[in-house]
Design an enzyme around this catalytic site. Sequence first.
Site, PDB file in Angstrom:
ATOM      1  N   ALA A  96      12.954  22.680 -24.400  1.00 58.06           N
ATOM      2  CA  ALA A  96      11.677  22.017 -24.091  1.00 58.06           C
ATOM      3  C   ALA A  96      11.143  21.160 -25.240  1.00 58.06           C
ATOM      4  O   ALA A  96      10.410  20.196 -25.003  1.00 58.06           O
ATOM      5  CB  ALA A  96      10.641  23.063 -23.709  1.00 58.06           C
ATOM      6  N   ILE A 122      13.766  21.656 -17.151  1.00 54.22           N
ATOM      7  CA  ILE A 122      13.680  21.479 -15.700  1.00 54.22           C
ATOM      8  C   ILE A 122      12.909  20.196 -15.404  1.00 54.22           C
ATOM      9  O   ILE A 122      12.329  20.047 -14.343  1.00 54.22           O
ATOM     10  CB  ILE A 122      12.996  22.701 -15.042  1.00 54.22           C
ATOM     11  CG1 ILE A 122      11.646  22.997 -15.716  1.00 54.22           C
ATOM     12  CG2 ILE A 122      13.906  23.934 -15.106  1.00 54.22           C
ATOM     13  CD1 ILE A 122      10.834  24.066 -15.001  1.00 54.22           C
ATOM     14  N   ASP A 123      12.911  19.267 -16.369  1.00 57.63           N
ATOM     15  CA  ASP A 123      12.076  18.066 -16.210  1.00 57.63           C
ATOM     16  C   ASP A 123      12.843  16.819 -15.776  1.00 57.63           C
ATOM     17  O   ASP A 123      12.256  15.755 -15.631  1.00 57.63           O
ATOM     18  CB  ASP A 123      11.299  17.797 -17.504  1.00 57.63           C
ATOM     19  CG  ASP A 123      12.215  17.669 -18.721  1.00 57.63           C
ATOM     20  OD1 ASP A 123      13.352  17.174 -18.586  1.00 57.63           O
ATOM     21  OD2 ASP A 123      11.785  18.064 -19.818  1.00 57.63           O
ATOM     22  N   HIS A 179      18.535  26.609 -16.296  1.00 55.88           N
ATOM     23  CA  HIS A 179      17.408  27.240 -15.618  1.00 55.88           C
ATOM     24  C   HIS A 179      17.140  26.628 -14.247  1.00 55.88           C
ATOM     25  O   HIS A 179      16.031  26.721 -13.735  1.00 55.88           O
ATOM     26  CB  HIS A 179      16.163  27.184 -16.497  1.00 55.88           C
ATOM     27  CG  HIS A 179      16.317  27.990 -17.760  1.00 55.88           C
ATOM     28  ND1 HIS A 179      15.474  27.909 -18.829  1.00 55.88           N
ATOM     29  CD2 HIS A 179      17.262  28.904 -18.121  1.00 55.88           C
ATOM     30  CE1 HIS A 179      15.876  28.727 -19.787  1.00 55.88           C
ATOM     31  NE2 HIS A 179      16.958  29.339 -19.388  1.00 55.88           N
ATOM     32  N   CYS A 229      14.192  26.438   1.519  1.00 56.38           N
ATOM     33  CA  CYS A 229      13.342  27.270   2.385  1.00 56.38           C
ATOM     34  C   CYS A 229      13.764  28.725   2.212  1.00 56.38           C
ATOM     35  O   CYS A 229      14.944  29.056   2.335  1.00 56.38           O
ATOM     36  CB  CYS A 229      13.477  26.849   3.846  1.00 56.38           C
ATOM     37  SG  CYS A 229      12.684  28.036   4.965  1.00 56.38           S
TER      38      CYS A 229
HETATM   39 ZN    ZN Z   1      13.158  27.046   7.018  1.00 57.51          ZN
END
Ligand code: ZN
Length: 242
Positions: free
Chosen positions: A20, A99-100, A115, A123
């Site tokens: 980071a 994660i950027d 990560h 979903c």
């Molecule tokens: Zn779904």
Amino acid sequence: MTSLFDLIASSSHAVVFTGAGISTLSGIRDFRGKNGIYNDLDADKIFSLDYFLTDPSFYYKHAAHFIYNLDDKQPNIVHNQIFRLEKAGLFKRVITQNIDLLHQKTGSRNVLELHGSPQTHTCLDCGMKYAFADIVPIAGKGKVPKCEKCGGVVKPDIVFFGEQLDQATIDAALFEAGRADLIVVLGSSLVVQPAASVPLETLRRGGKLAIVNDGPTPLDDRAAFRLSDLKSTFVALRDQMP
Ligand code: ZN
């Protein structure tokens, strides 16, 4: 002391490992630094799987300002020079804890994201995948995105606390680190596992370690090269690159 560029140029298989700290120059707050996100937000809640399953609105409410506004953030000199080194064949692989998505924005390919990534969302009920761009209009307003197919809650493919890191990604990172004769650690304090084990793998196989990070790391004693200021290091590196 030799320069970082000379060290990289004299290696035969260098890889880079980023955390980071390299993105704070892009205006993205780190997590554990002195102005880090975890100073005002409970780390145990924001990226906790248990908490997300109980109340996903907490994550989406807060992540609107540091994940779903990433379109406004641009790579900085560190990301850009990493990409130049990659294009020149001097960095064989980019391994990141971030994660950027800023490495990808420079054009870096084959970034190993330890990560996970908000680049895709899934979903929780039916497994349907969504792209970052599909989620931003909802999550950018702090709302919880729901699956178009089944109405289930959609979660980013970031590895939350309580989830396993992707084993194939870890294995790939350890493999890359193991065959590197130099690993350059940038902006990581190497405290979160498996962060520390990646550069250790390089050392274990006889490779060298370089670290540029503003705070201490547990591997400082074993580093062949150690500086703290990323910006000045990379200004010097940029000026030295042919
Ligand atoms: Zn779904």
